[in-house]
Design a protein around this motif. Sequence first.
Motif, PDB file in Angstrom:
ATOM      1  N   HIS A  63       5.675 -14.361   2.901  1.00 44.52           N
ATOM      2  CA  HIS A  63       5.955 -12.959   3.202  1.00 44.52           C
ATOM      3  C   HIS A  63       5.046 -12.031   2.406  1.00 44.52           C
ATOM      4  CE1 HIS A  63       9.476 -14.181   5.394  1.00 44.52           C
ATOM      5  NE2 HIS A  63       9.991 -14.781   4.317  1.00 44.52           N
ATOM      6  N   PHE A  64       4.432 -12.543   1.351  1.00 38.67           N
ATOM      7  CA  PHE A  64       3.674 -11.699   0.426  1.00 38.67           C
ATOM      8  C   PHE A  64       2.173 -11.702   0.666  1.00 38.67           C
ATOM      9  CE2 PHE A  64       7.407 -13.441  -1.806  1.00 38.67           C
ATOM     10  CZ  PHE A  64       8.120 -12.263  -1.946  1.00 38.67           C
ATOM     11  N   SER A  65       1.685 -12.621   1.498  1.00 41.62           N
ATOM     12  CA  SER A  65       0.240 -12.707   1.704  1.00 41.62           C
ATOM     13  C   SER A  65      -0.067 -13.225   3.112  1.00 41.62           C
ATOM     14  CB  SER A  65      -0.394 -13.641   0.665  1.00 41.62           C
ATOM     15  OG  SER A  65      -1.761 -13.852   0.945  1.00 41.62           O
ATOM     16  N   PRO A  66      -1.054 -12.625   3.796  1.00 39.42           N
ATOM     17  CA  PRO A  66      -1.426 -13.102   5.133  1.00 39.42           C
ATOM     18  C   PRO A  66      -2.287 -14.369   5.081  1.00 39.42           C
ATOM     19  CG  PRO A  66      -2.831 -11.267   4.481  1.00 39.42           C
ATOM     20  CD  PRO A  66      -1.803 -11.421   3.395  1.00 39.42           C
ATOM     21  N   GLU A  67      -2.785 -14.684   3.904  1.00 35.83           N
ATOM     22  CA  GLU A  67      -3.645 -15.854   3.767  1.00 35.83           C
ATOM     23  C   GLU A  67      -2.825 -17.139   3.813  1.00 35.83           C
ATOM     24  OE1 GLU A  67      -5.965 -15.538   0.254  1.00 35.83           O
ATOM     25  OE2 GLU A  67      -6.890 -13.631   0.827  1.00 35.83           O
ATOM     26  N   GLU A  68      -3.386 -18.143   4.438  1.00 36.92           N
ATOM     27  CA  GLU A  68      -2.699 -19.427   4.529  1.00 36.92           C
ATOM     28  C   GLU A  68      -2.805 -20.185   3.210  1.00 36.92           C
ATOM     29  OE1 GLU A  68      -3.582 -21.887   7.813  1.00 36.92           O
ATOM     30  OE2 GLU A  68      -2.843 -20.459   9.307  1.00 36.92           O
ATOM     31  N   GLN A  69      -1.684 -20.731   2.807  1.00 37.07           N
ATOM     32  CA  GLN A  69      -1.608 -21.534   1.589  1.00 37.07           C
ATOM     33  C   GLN A  69      -0.385 -22.427   1.714  1.00 37.07           C
ATOM     34  OE1 GLN A  69      -1.313 -19.246  -2.021  1.00 37.07           O
ATOM     35  NE2 GLN A  69      -1.353 -21.026  -3.358  1.00 37.07           N
ATOM     36  N   ALA A  70      -0.397 -23.551   1.063  1.00 35.15           N
ATOM     37  CA  ALA A  70       0.736 -24.469   1.145  1.00 35.15           C
ATOM     38  C   ALA A  70       1.905 -23.944   0.316  1.00 35.15           C
ATOM     39  CB  ALA A  70       0.328 -25.856   0.660  1.00 35.15           C
TER      40      ALA A  70
END
Length: 209
Positions: A63-70
Amino acid sequence: MGVELWGTYEDLDRLYDLIGKFWNDENQLYGKGYENRGKLISSFSYEIRKAYSNQRLHRTKSHFSPEEQAYYGTPLSWVHFLFSLTAIKYNMRFYQTNKLDVATILQIEYWLDYAMNTYDEVGAKTLIGFIEDGLYGGNDLIYQYMRSINLDYFLLGGGKRAFRKLPTLLKRGTYFSSENNKFIQIAITSRVAGPTKWLEKVTDKEYKN
């Protein structure tokens, strides 16, 4: 029936290490209720370890970042989460803590409060008090109390109706409350399986009779 705890691998790994500072200490093992609280904290810690080991929930967005991360997560019942947090905070008083330890616990309390209000503001009004000092962490059978109350909560079937009844169930874990005293008396008279198993035998049906 509860809430999901999410974080990156690093987030959950750090949380796991932090919690590990406050239980499973041989020097404290014979303190009143320490071993029993350890069972509770261990079960909570186990779920966190399973989460960052990618054996529970997984997603690639936050919810805090549009970047993809696991991101890794684990589902926890409200009861399990509240009792575990209570046990951790009670044990913290026996150890030297730092600002990061305290800040991490406060952050968990904040997000637990947020989750309750997001789910149901009406039910949260009477439940939020159990995040801080509503439950008695010094209960030397706190793990069995959690198991018994958790069972009754699941028997309610979930949803907001069950959520709003949860504070009544949790009052059994409040020291010197009438619900706690009544629960103890019923448990004593129905003891059937040894010194620590009997509490799990007492269900809400028996409690109301």
